[in-house]
Design a protein around this motif. Structure first.
Motif, mmCIF file in Angstrom:
data_model
loop_
_atom_site.group_PDB
_atom_site.id
_atom_site.type_symbol
_atom_site.label_atom_id
_atom_site.label_comp_id
_atom_site.label_asym_id
_atom_site.label_seq_id
_atom_site.Cartn_x
_atom_site.Cartn_y
_atom_site.Cartn_z
ATOM 1 N N ARG A 80 1.060 -1.246 -0.188
ATOM 2 C CA ARG A 80 0.110 0.042 -0.413
ATOM 3 C C ARG A 80 1.105 1.505 0.053
ATOM 4 O O ARG A 80 0.175 2.569 0.410
ATOM 5 C CB ARG A 80 -0.999 0.462 1.630
ATOM 6 C CG ARG A 80 -2.110 -1.121 1.827
ATOM 7 C CD ARG A 80 -2.770 -1.839 2.412
ATOM 8 N NE ARG A 80 -3.055 -0.288 3.370
ATOM 9 C CZ ARG A 80 -4.260 0.185 2.624
ATOM 10 N NH1 ARG A 80 -5.512 -0.458 2.571
ATOM 11 N NH2 ARG A 80 -4.294 1.361 2.993
ATOM 12 N N ALA A 81 2.255 0.920 -0.484
ATOM 13 C CA ALA A 81 3.008 2.278 -0.423
ATOM 14 C C ALA A 81 3.291 2.897 -1.328
ATOM 15 O O ALA A 81 3.067 4.444 -0.857
ATOM 16 C CB ALA A 81 5.235 1.617 -0.186
ATOM 17 N N SER A 82 2.676 2.953 -2.999
ATOM 18 C CA SER A 82 2.645 4.084 -3.780
ATOM 19 C C SER A 82 1.116 3.909 -3.609
ATOM 20 O O SER A 82 -0.128 2.981 -3.965
ATOM 21 C CB SER A 82 2.461 2.777 -4.979
ATOM 22 O OG SER A 82 3.123 3.933 -6.098
ATOM 23 N N ARG A 83 0.902 5.524 -3.549
ATOM 24 C CA ARG A 83 -0.505 6.202 -3.464
ATOM 25 C C ARG A 83 -0.556 7.621 -4.291
ATOM 26 O O ARG A 83 -0.623 8.316 -3.605
ATOM 27 C CB ARG A 83 -0.598 6.515 -2.450
ATOM 28 C CG ARG A 83 -0.770 5.357 -1.311
ATOM 29 C CD ARG A 83 -1.302 5.276 0.288
ATOM 30 N NE ARG A 83 -1.579 4.375 1.463
ATOM 31 C CZ ARG A 83 -1.988 5.014 2.743
ATOM 32 N NH1 ARG A 83 -2.268 5.271 2.862
ATOM 33 N NH2 ARG A 83 -2.008 3.713 3.266
ATOM 34 N N PRO A 84 -0.486 7.372 -5.852
ATOM 35 C CA PRO A 84 -0.722 8.380 -6.582
ATOM 36 C C PRO A 84 -1.899 9.364 -6.147
ATOM 37 O O PRO A 84 -2.877 8.676 -6.199
ATOM 38 C CB PRO A 84 -0.959 7.711 -7.534
ATOM 39 C CG PRO A 84 -0.802 6.264 -7.843
ATOM 40 C CD PRO A 84 -0.148 5.750 -6.500
ATOM 41 N N PHE A 85 -1.797 10.109 -5.764
ATOM 42 C CA PHE A 85 -3.030 11.439 -5.572
ATOM 43 C C PHE A 85 -3.640 11.117 -4.345
ATOM 44 O O PHE A 85 -4.478 11.898 -3.858
ATOM 45 C CB PHE A 85 -4.038 11.546 -7.297
ATOM 46 C CG PHE A 85 -3.372 11.836 -8.252
ATOM 47 C CD1 PHE A 85 -2.597 12.557 -8.900
ATOM 48 C CD2 PHE A 85 -3.036 10.244 -8.914
ATOM 49 C CE1 PHE A 85 -1.749 13.412 -9.307
ATOM 50 C CE2 PHE A 85 -2.746 11.273 -10.723
ATOM 51 C CZ PHE A 85 -2.208 12.210 -10.754
ATOM 52 N N ASP A 86 -3.069 10.362 -3.611
ATOM 53 C CA ASP A 86 -3.379 10.482 -2.497
ATOM 54 C C ASP A 86 -3.243 11.216 -1.306
ATOM 55 O O ASP A 86 -2.279 12.120 -1.369
ATOM 56 C CB ASP A 86 -2.988 8.950 -1.768
ATOM 57 C CG ASP A 86 -3.802 8.906 -0.496
ATOM 58 O OD1 ASP A 86 -5.370 7.730 -0.872
ATOM 59 O OD2 ASP A 86 -4.013 9.445 -0.016
ATOM 60 N N GLN A 87 -3.881 11.927 -0.524
ATOM 61 C CA GLN A 87 -3.375 12.837 0.553
ATOM 62 C C GLN A 87 -2.142 11.976 1.449
ATOM 63 O O GLN A 87 -1.431 13.496 1.989
ATOM 64 C CB GLN A 87 -4.154 13.557 1.527
ATOM 65 C CG GLN A 87 -5.026 12.314 1.974
ATOM 66 C CD GLN A 87 -6.250 13.506 3.066
ATOM 67 O OE1 GLN A 87 -6.581 14.796 2.931
ATOM 68 N NE2 GLN A 87 -7.307 13.028 3.368
ATOM 69 N N ALA A 88 -2.659 11.024 2.119
ATOM 70 C CA ALA A 88 -1.483 10.091 2.617
ATOM 71 C C ALA A 88 0.070 10.067 1.717
ATOM 72 O O ALA A 88 0.713 9.226 2.210
ATOM 73 C CB ALA A 88 -2.181 9.265 3.549
ATOM 74 N N ARG A 89 0.461 10.248 0.621
ATOM 75 C CA ARG A 89 1.251 10.013 -0.382
ATOM 76 C C ARG A 89 2.308 10.169 0.641
ATOM 77 O O ARG A 89 3.021 11.354 0.967
ATOM 78 C CB ARG A 89 1.040 10.003 -1.747
ATOM 79 C CG ARG A 89 1.549 12.019 -2.368
ATOM 80 C CD ARG A 89 0.788 12.791 -3.302
ATOM 81 N NE ARG A 89 1.259 13.658 -3.590
ATOM 82 C CZ ARG A 89 0.358 14.787 -3.204
ATOM 83 N NH1 ARG A 89 -0.737 14.282 -2.421
ATOM 84 N NH2 ARG A 89 0.130 15.871 -3.161
#
Length: 406
Positions: A215-224
């Motif tokens: 779950r590490a790669s989070r494009p455009f997520d506020q938790a990236r």
């Protein structure tokens, strides 16, 4: 003067989602993350990455060929073989003098460099006599040319993480100017190595979610919090559409236009207002004789870094106010550096062909600052005619490819 349409008549891919285009397409459409702890990175600050699953290179390429090539060249050859087969081209029958090869890479033969340096420190006589040919930046392209008997221009592009996309723009130019009738174009990278992983970690570019790599790669997520290092290769076969039609082959999509710009702002950071990317998007549309309202979909660079995603989101919403569907496949595949532009170009082609937009894996809380029509949770069935593929690289490189349905 009228310009010939450029057709994508074949494609091949090896990515962390699978060792061919079909399995890669299924993986990204399912939104399945591929990041996992890597035995090659044990003990490092960031010990996970996205790796191409096991493939038998020796069975496809032969033991001697595999022995003398870096993994990046092996991946390029495998992708090229699939692309040529997909295009239904007989390399024994074509006029090789009219065939070109353009392969991009951002980092080069990293595994060979590191392995052979360890040999040098241990015992210099153990350094391979094949070292020089293995590490040459031109090796993947020259090996693809050797594979298929391409006797035209054989070129290498190195524009950091935009390298694979740049290769496609160069290939297009070779076809438009009449220098080639067929071009084998794409990108490759195999940089999941201790030194490269540590370098990016020291730079602060990588996600540090060691407790939950998937779950590490989070494009455009506020938790990236950074990208996940990946490896891949993708190759597209490009021809003039009229030539493809003459041999009875239906293209997957048309490369309608492309553009490249440079920020000239910072060695690693994008320009804060995204001026270079905006310019490239507008220029690619102009090159394709399209308007912003024509764009149905954007395959974003979407690296999952704080700066890139913010700048790209602002550029997309500014240049394309119509709100096209936006996705990033790096949530599933990680960031394959110099190969990613070619991988995402191939996925954009498949998106248009299937009228199916892959979701952005791991995007659970879209950053509220972004005005984007993001595809999340599940693939979206939509009527699609035009799509852009954005690529951005360290050094301020911006490349945008515009594709449309035939």
């Amino acid at each position: 003067m009228s310009r010939p349409d450029i057709a994508v008549t074949g494609l091949g891919m090896l990515t962390p989602a699978g060792i061919n285009a079909e399995s890669t397409w299924k993986g990204v459409c399912d939104g399945e993350p591929t990041a996992a702890t890597s035995g090659r990175l044990v003990g490092l600050p960031v010990d996970f990455c996205c790796s191409v699953p096991f493939f038998d290179a020796q069975e496809s390429l032969g033991r001697r060929t595999v022995h003398r090539l870096d993994r990046s060249a092996q991946l390029a050859l495998m992708a090229a073989k699939e692309a040529l087969q997909d295009a239904a081209l007989d390399t024994q029958a074509w006029d090789g003098t009219r065939v070109g090869v353009v392969i991009g890479s951002g980092m080069g033969a990293c595994q060979t460099w590191e392995n052979q340096h360890r040999q040098l420190l241990d015992r210099p006589t153990r350094v391979s006599p094949l070292l020089i040919s293995m590490i040459g930046p031109s090796t993947p392209a020259s090996e693809v040319a050797l594979l298929c008997g391409a006797l035209g221009p054989t070129l290498v592009t190195a524009t950091a993480c935009a390298s694979g996309a740049t290769a496609i723009t160069v290939a297009r130019d070779l076809l438009i100017t009449g220098q080639c009738d067929i071009v084998v174009a794409g990108g490759t990278e195999a940089s999941n190595t201790p030194l490269i992983a540590t370098g990016f970690a020291q730079l602060g570019a990588l996600s540090t979610r060691r407790n939950d790599p998937a779950r590490a790669s989070r494009p455009f997520d506020q938790a990236r919090d950074g990208f996940v290092l990946g490896e891949a290769a993708a190759v597209l076969i490009l021809e003039r559409a009229e030539d493809a039609a003459a041999r009875g082959h239906t293209p997957r999509a048309l490369l309608a236009g492309c553009a490249s710009t440079t920020d000239a702002h910072h060695p690693t950071a994008p320009h804060p207002d995204g001026r270079g990317l905006k310019q490239a998007m507008r220029a690619a549309l102009a090159d394709a004789a399209l308007t912003p309202r024509d764009v149905d979909h954007v395959n974003a660079h979407g690296s999952s870094t704080v700066l890139n995603d913010a700048v790209e989101a602002q550029a997309i919403s500014t240049v394309l106010p119509g709100g096209p569907f936006v996705t990033s496949t790096k949530g599933a595949l990680g960031h394959s550096l110099g190969a990613t532009g070619a991988v995402e170009a191939a996925l954009t082609v498949l998106t248009l062909q299937h009228c199916l937009i892959p979701p952005t894996a791991n995007l659970e809380s879209p950053d509220p600052a972004f005005d984007l029509n993001l595809v999340v949770k599940a693939a979206a069935n939509e009527h699609l005619g035009v799509a852009l593929s954005n690529s951005v690289g360290f050094g301020g490189h911006n490349v945008v490819l515009a594709f449309r349905t035939p």
